[in-house]
Enzyme design. Sequence first.
Site, PDB file in Angstrom:
ATOM      1  N   GLY A 191       5.859   7.054  -6.238  1.00 44.00           N
ATOM      2  CA  GLY A 191       5.867   6.787  -7.872  1.00 44.00           C
ATOM      3  C   GLY A 191       4.670   6.448  -8.412  1.00 44.00           C
ATOM      4  O   GLY A 191       3.811   5.851  -7.912  1.00 44.00           O
TER       5      GLY A 191
ATOM      6  N   ASP B  83      -0.394  -4.517  -8.436  1.00 44.50           N
ATOM      7  CA  ASP B  83      -0.268  -5.147  -9.767  1.00 44.50           C
ATOM      8  C   ASP B  83      -0.423  -4.118 -10.957  1.00 44.50           C
ATOM      9  O   ASP B  83      -0.090  -4.546 -12.112  1.00 44.50           O
ATOM     10  CB  ASP B  83      -1.688  -6.132  -9.885  1.00 44.50           C
ATOM     11  N   GLY B  84      -0.200  -2.806 -10.572  1.00 46.76           N
ATOM     12  CA  GLY B  84      -0.211  -2.115 -11.551  1.00 46.76           C
ATOM     13  C   GLY B  84      -1.586  -1.708 -12.576  1.00 46.76           C
ATOM     14  O   GLY B  84      -1.638  -1.063 -13.356  1.00 46.76           O
TER      15      GLY B  84
ATOM     16  N   GLY C  46       2.725   3.934  -9.626  1.00 47.54           N
ATOM     17  CA  GLY C  46       2.772   2.343  -9.566  1.00 47.54           C
ATOM     18  C   GLY C  46       1.953   1.861 -10.661  1.00 47.54           C
ATOM     19  O   GLY C  46       2.002   0.567 -10.862  1.00 47.54           O
ATOM     20  N   ARG C  47       1.202   2.746 -11.333  1.00 46.57           N
ATOM     21  CA  ARG C  47       0.145   2.135 -12.185  1.00 46.57           C
ATOM     22  C   ARG C  47      -0.282   3.182 -13.345  1.00 46.57           C
ATOM     23  O   ARG C  47      -1.191   2.807 -13.935  1.00 46.57           O
ATOM     24  CB  ARG C  47      -0.894   1.403 -11.513  1.00 46.57           C
TER      25      ARG C  47
ATOM     26  N   ARG D 102       3.912  16.227  -8.868  1.00 40.75           N
ATOM     27  CA  ARG D 102       3.058  16.569  -7.649  1.00 40.75           C
ATOM     28  C   ARG D 102       4.146  17.250  -6.643  1.00 40.75           C
ATOM     29  O   ARG D 102       5.211  17.163  -6.641  1.00 40.75           O
ATOM     30  CB  ARG D 102       2.841  14.846  -7.009  1.00 40.75           C
TER      31      ARG D 102
ATOM     32  N   ARG E  44      -5.779   9.978 -18.889  1.00 41.06           N
ATOM     33  CA  ARG E  44      -5.979  11.290 -18.593  1.00 41.06           C
ATOM     34  C   ARG E  44      -4.959  12.287 -18.815  1.00 41.06           C
ATOM     35  O   ARG E  44      -4.114  11.974 -19.226  1.00 41.06           O
ATOM     36  CB  ARG E  44      -6.148  11.134 -17.043  1.00 41.06           C
TER      37      ARG E  44
ATOM     38  N   ASP F 168       1.469  13.160  -2.445  1.00 36.05           N
ATOM     39  CA  ASP F 168       1.604  12.640  -3.673  1.00 36.05           C
ATOM     40  C   ASP F 168       0.500  12.645  -4.554  1.00 36.05           C
ATOM     41  O   ASP F 168       0.503  12.441  -5.739  1.00 36.05           O
ATOM     42  CB  ASP F 168       2.162  11.011  -3.842  1.00 36.05           C
TER      43      ASP F 168
HETATM   44  P1  AMP Z   1      -3.232   6.605  -4.535  1.00 36.77           P
HETATM   45  O1  AMP Z   1      -3.456   6.838  -2.990  1.00 36.77           O
HETATM   46  O2  AMP Z   1      -4.230   5.733  -5.090  1.00 36.77           O
HETATM   47  O3  AMP Z   1      -3.042   7.832  -5.261  1.00 36.77           O
HETATM   48  O4  AMP Z   1      -1.953   5.514  -4.626  1.00 36.77           O
HETATM   49  C1  AMP Z   1      -0.751   5.733  -3.680  1.00 36.77           C
HETATM   50  C2  AMP Z   1       0.438   5.105  -4.274  1.00 36.77           C
HETATM   51  O5  AMP Z   1       0.077   3.643  -4.541  1.00 36.77           O
HETATM   52  C3  AMP Z   1       0.999   5.650  -5.872  1.00 36.77           C
HETATM   53  O6  AMP Z   1       2.325   5.533  -5.846  1.00 36.77           O
HETATM   54  C4  AMP Z   1       0.264   4.765  -6.601  1.00 36.77           C
HETATM   55  O7  AMP Z   1       0.943   4.556  -7.933  1.00 36.77           O
HETATM   56  C5  AMP Z   1       0.146   3.336  -5.971  1.00 36.77           C
HETATM   57  N1  AMP Z   1      -0.692   2.403  -6.350  1.00 36.77           N
HETATM   58  C6  AMP Z   1      -2.104   2.598  -6.252  1.00 36.77           C
HETATM   59  N2  AMP Z   1      -2.626   1.327  -6.843  1.00 36.77           N
HETATM   60  C7  AMP Z   1      -1.952   0.399  -7.318  1.00 36.77           C
HETATM   61  C8  AMP Z   1      -2.101  -0.517  -8.073  1.00 36.77           C
HETATM   62  N3  AMP Z   1      -3.013  -1.372  -8.134  1.00 36.77           N
HETATM   63  N4  AMP Z   1      -0.694  -0.945  -8.550  1.00 36.77           N
HETATM   64  C9  AMP Z   1       0.642  -0.493  -8.580  1.00 36.77           C
HETATM   65  N5  AMP Z   1       0.647   0.902  -7.779  1.00 36.77           N
HETATM   66  C10 AMP Z   1      -0.660   1.149  -7.077  1.00 36.77           C
HETATM   67 MG    MG Z   2      -1.964   8.782  -6.202  1.00 32.36          MG
END
Ligand code: AMP
Ligand code: MG
Length: 522
Positions: A101, A135-136, A103-104, A200, A193, A270
């Site tokens: 989901g 931390d989002g 997350g940020r 996805r 963005r 994702d």
């Molecule tokens: P990514 O590989 O960066 O696309 O991230 C994978 C997952 O981790 C996704 O669900 C993101 O929303 C979550 N995520 C990455 N960085 C953070 C963050 N700093 N805080 C919260 N969720 C994160």
């Molecule tokens: Mg991602």
Amino acid sequence: MKNLKINNRFTAELPADPDLTNEVRQVKNTLFSYVNPTKPSNPELIHASEEVAELVGIEREEILSQDFLNTFSGKEILQETKPFAMCYAGHQFGNWAGQLGDGRAINLTEVENNNEFYTLQLKGAGKTPYSRTADGLAVLRSSIREYLCAEAMHYLGVPTTRSLSLILTGDQVLRDILYNGNPAYEKGAVVCRVAPSFIRFGSFEMLTARNELKNLKQFVEFNIKHYFPEISGEPKEQYLQFFKKVADTTREMVLHWQRVGFVHGVMNTDNMSIHGITIDYGPYGWLENYDPDWTPNTTDSQNRRYRFGNQPQVAQWNLFQLANALYPLINEAAPLEKILDSFISDFEEDYKTMFLSKLGLFTSSEADDKIIKGLEEILKLSETDMTIFFRNLSQIKKEDSVEQAFEKIENAFYLPEEIKNQILDAWQKWFSVYLKRLNSEKLSDEERASKMNLINPKYVLRNYMAQLAIDAADKGDYSLIDELFQLLKKPYDEQHDSEKWFAKRPDWARTKVGCSMLSCSS
Ligand code: AMP
Ligand code: MG
């Protein structure tokens, strides 16, 4: 922002999470949760794209307004909107990861402009129910990388999300860049963005994994209705057409990546858009020396799953996961398998045409496979800069001798002292075949060069260039962000004042963190 035309289809038509709390949890039977951005303490606009603003219905003059800053930093919410985070799952590095989901990332709203729909999404705007243990937030360094690269990709002609704005939050964010027990505070930032949607492959995977088949059907039909209105026929036939469209656009996207030397770095399901656009710029990188085994992502340095040369295969693997997710609606494997099987053969055919066009060969001949394979092998013998090699190739004339032709690309070698004996022999042999082949092309040297220069960019966002912009921005100097932003709007043009960016990676950048090595820490 008086002309923004709010029109929320996603939240209006799809099931919402009834729980309005912001606690991290498993969110079932829904596609999204309403959540507001965290208010930044002292937002400051670093950069905004006038073109993207215009695209979505914001006037240029409005960019410097308080309203713009407040909206795109997450400080204030637009009237008549209810921001939301999407629920999705995914396969990460080949393993099922369950619910992920946004997350940020927080979707502010969908807007309509000139009969097109855009979702405006903040990245780094605080916690959501999907933040898991994180931390989002997002740091300035990764936000600059995403902001600049998405626009650079757009102007290269690579399908991508767009960047509207880059804003400092005024808050500090703790990150352990190399995951080696050295956390430090960095400046926080938010990027807004823009994309048709941020849906996805993992959005579909989640519904099927949870056996939420009613939602799956509704969601697929939502996608077809809004994003693929040209699809028609019996329901099953429509779902198959939908899958085929996603496979086709994904194939085209990866073909562009291979053309310009882009390595995504984290092709988890994702991070795969159903629109076939490049999404989620994390530890991505640009090939400097042509090395199909290269990946910038240190998290993947062992298996190199997401290395440059493996991107087409990974795209197919990811589509296989999407096919599995759609299967309960189709109940027949054969037509899905057929689409998956043709993915690689279609890719190979397109790749050949694309690669030949990079060489200025616009007709086909029996010698072509040998020319392509031969070049791919020689490029690996001694570090050769991909961008400089292909760009300079357009200067070769039909009348050139092997030596004259070779001289024109010599500047692409990182270690010129290595270019002797067998390596030099191999190059000379290749050039003699190439020159012969060039002479069978009808186009004049000038015509060929101008066509090639629209395929082989002169300027890409080399890893060290982004890092220089980051280092300056950390000290409060944002001028390089703007310089690179403007430069990369015309990546195929000769820009005489910017020759310094048409250069090999400097030696200091060879092993520097952020240049050749990046972690997922962002
Ligand atoms: P990514 O590989 O960066 O696309 O991230 C994978 C997952 O981790 C996704 O669900 C993101 O929303 C979550 N995520 C990455 N960085 C953070 C963050 N700093 N805080 C919260 N969720 C994160
Ligand atoms: Mg991602």
